[in-house]
Design a protein around this motif. Structure first.
Motif: not given
Lengths: 45, 400
Positions: B210-212, B345, B348-349, B353
């Motif tokens: 994940s982008m997180w 942020a 969305w993160l 996602q």
């Protein structure tokens, strides 16, 4: 070279645009918040 | 590989599954937790968040919780909930509107119900002397507003609701905070969502991409125990392993050159190592583990400076409502910073996602039958908690 002439003023257009933005911005913001079903709150019990 | 791959959860005699340690290891079905097994549409007898407070206005709004269709409407600043079905011809009351203060009228024939008790108080198309008035009632539901959301109590029988504050996470009742949240209707049973939230094994593998977590590694495997504390169960990490050699297949790690180095010590607040500074409200709570779960499906993930909650709201047997909330115990100008961070942020993160990966898995999970492994002690502990607590609640409500 910079012109010394003053720009043509369009006060009515500015007024209408400003008013439209003032009405539309909160509505768009609310529409967006509803679409993404997201909110931020300050909670003070 | 151990045991049979047969999808049939029952033994040949069609009775109870075999005990553990016999030919078929692992649990095959949920018969050990009958109340939990039967709660496909959720546990009644609890408060559930159904929508944002600002979405409930004088125009009725249809929601569904625990399989019940509910019409929400606001009148005189207060939110009301009625069963979303006119007893006359079964038309949803949420399609109607308010013709008189304190009432809701059906769009079909103008049957008009009082919002506070659901009693039919006027039938517009039958004149002021209508004989049916006072003889018909639609069910009403207790409503409260907390955390900027509307909560509805769905009773087991006709019991009085418990105070909503006794069901909320304790630290949210008395402290001042700012919060950002997201609601989303997701497919999949609410129990899969709750189990996924507290699942010990999944985060480090599923969310590693994940982008997180782009700049923070995830452990490879942990040794975790489940510790009860009040009405919560906590996941307590005893060992955290960042890489491992798997016999015959090779070495595996989520460490990458662009990610922060993992901490050397084991930690239980946050999942990025021992924090330098902990928010005083969070420190005071003294949580034994960073992930905890309580009824009726409330997940709490504690980080050093914020807490993330997930409420898994049963919609029906096939869908649930994901309510993700990020809390920051702060005030003043720092609150504005949190709003920017959340809307720019985190929404969305993390609430996007990252939890979208969970939504994907919840949607495709298909159990029972199932075969559990060591980290699934988190799942069985949750099922045990749900089973015990709901059995007591049901007995107290006088329901069978």
């Amino acid at each position: 070279m910079r012109s010394k002439e003053r720009p043509v003023r369009r006060p009515l257009l500015t007024l209408i645009t400003g008013a439209a933005l003032a009405v539309a911005a909160p509505l768009l913001w609310r529409r967006l918040a509803r679409t993404v079903n997201t909110q931020v709150h300050r909670i003070d019990p | 590989m151990t045991g049979s791959d047969s999808p049939d959860p029952k033994d040949g005699d069609g009775a109870r599954p075999r005990a553990r340690g016999l030919a078929r290891p692992g649990r095959q079905d949920w018969s050990a937790w009958p109340e939990y097994d039967a709660a496909a549409e959720g546990f009644r007898g609890y408060w559930y968040p159904v929508t944002w407070s600002s979405h409930v206005t004088g125009k009725p709004l249809a929601v569904k919780v625990c399989g019940e269709k509910i019409a929400l409407v606001r009148d005189g600043g207060r939110a009301y909930a009625l069963h979303d079905r006119c007893p006359h011809r079964g038309v949803p009351l949420s399609l109607g509107d308010q013709q008189f203060p304190g009432t809701l009228s059906c769009p079909y024939h103008g049957w008009t119900y009082r919002l506070n008790d659901g009693q039919l108080c006027a039938v517009i198309t039958d004149g002021p002397e209508s004989r049916i008035c006072g003889k018909v009632t639609v069910r009403t539901y207790p409503v409260e507003e907390r955390l900027g959301m509307v909560w509805v109590f769905v009773p087991i029988a006709n019991e009085e609701p418990h105070p909503i504050d006794s069901q909320l996470p304790e630290e949210l009742v008395e402290n001042q905070f700012v919060m950002g949240g997201r609601m989303q209707e997701r497919s999949g049973n609410w129990r899969f969502a709750a189990e996924n939230g507290f699942d010990e094994g999944h985060a480090k593998y599923l969310h590693r991409t994940s982008m997180w977590r782009m700049f923070k590694p995830m452990p490879t495997w942990n040794i975790t125990k489940i510790v009860p504390g009040g009405r919560w169960i906590y996941r307590v990490q005893e060992e955290v392993h960042w890489d491992a050699d798997f016999p015959g297949v090779g070495r595996w790690s989520n460490k990458r050159w662009w990610k922060l180095q993992p901490p050397k010590e084991t930690f239980n607040i946050g999942n990025t190592g021992k924090p330098k500074k902990i928010n005083p409200v969070i420190a005071k709570c003294d949580f034994p583990g960073f992930a905890s779960l309580s009824m009726p499906g409330v997940l709490r993930i504690v980080y050093p400076n914020f807490i993330h909650y997930e409420f898994y709201v049963p919609v029906d047997a096939d869908n649930h409502r994901y309510v993700g909330v990020m809390i920051n115990f702060t005030e003043g100008w720092k609150a504005a910073g949190f709003y920017v961070k959340y809307l720019g942020a985190i929404r969305w993160l993390f609430h996007g996602q990252f939890t979208g990966q969970d939504a994907w898995m919840v949607d495709v999970t298909d159990a029972p039958p199932e075969k559990l492994y060591r980290p699934d002690v988190s799942l069985t502990a949750w099922r045990g908690l749900a089973q015990d607590e709901f059995a007591k609640k049901k007995a107290a409500a006088g329901a069978k």
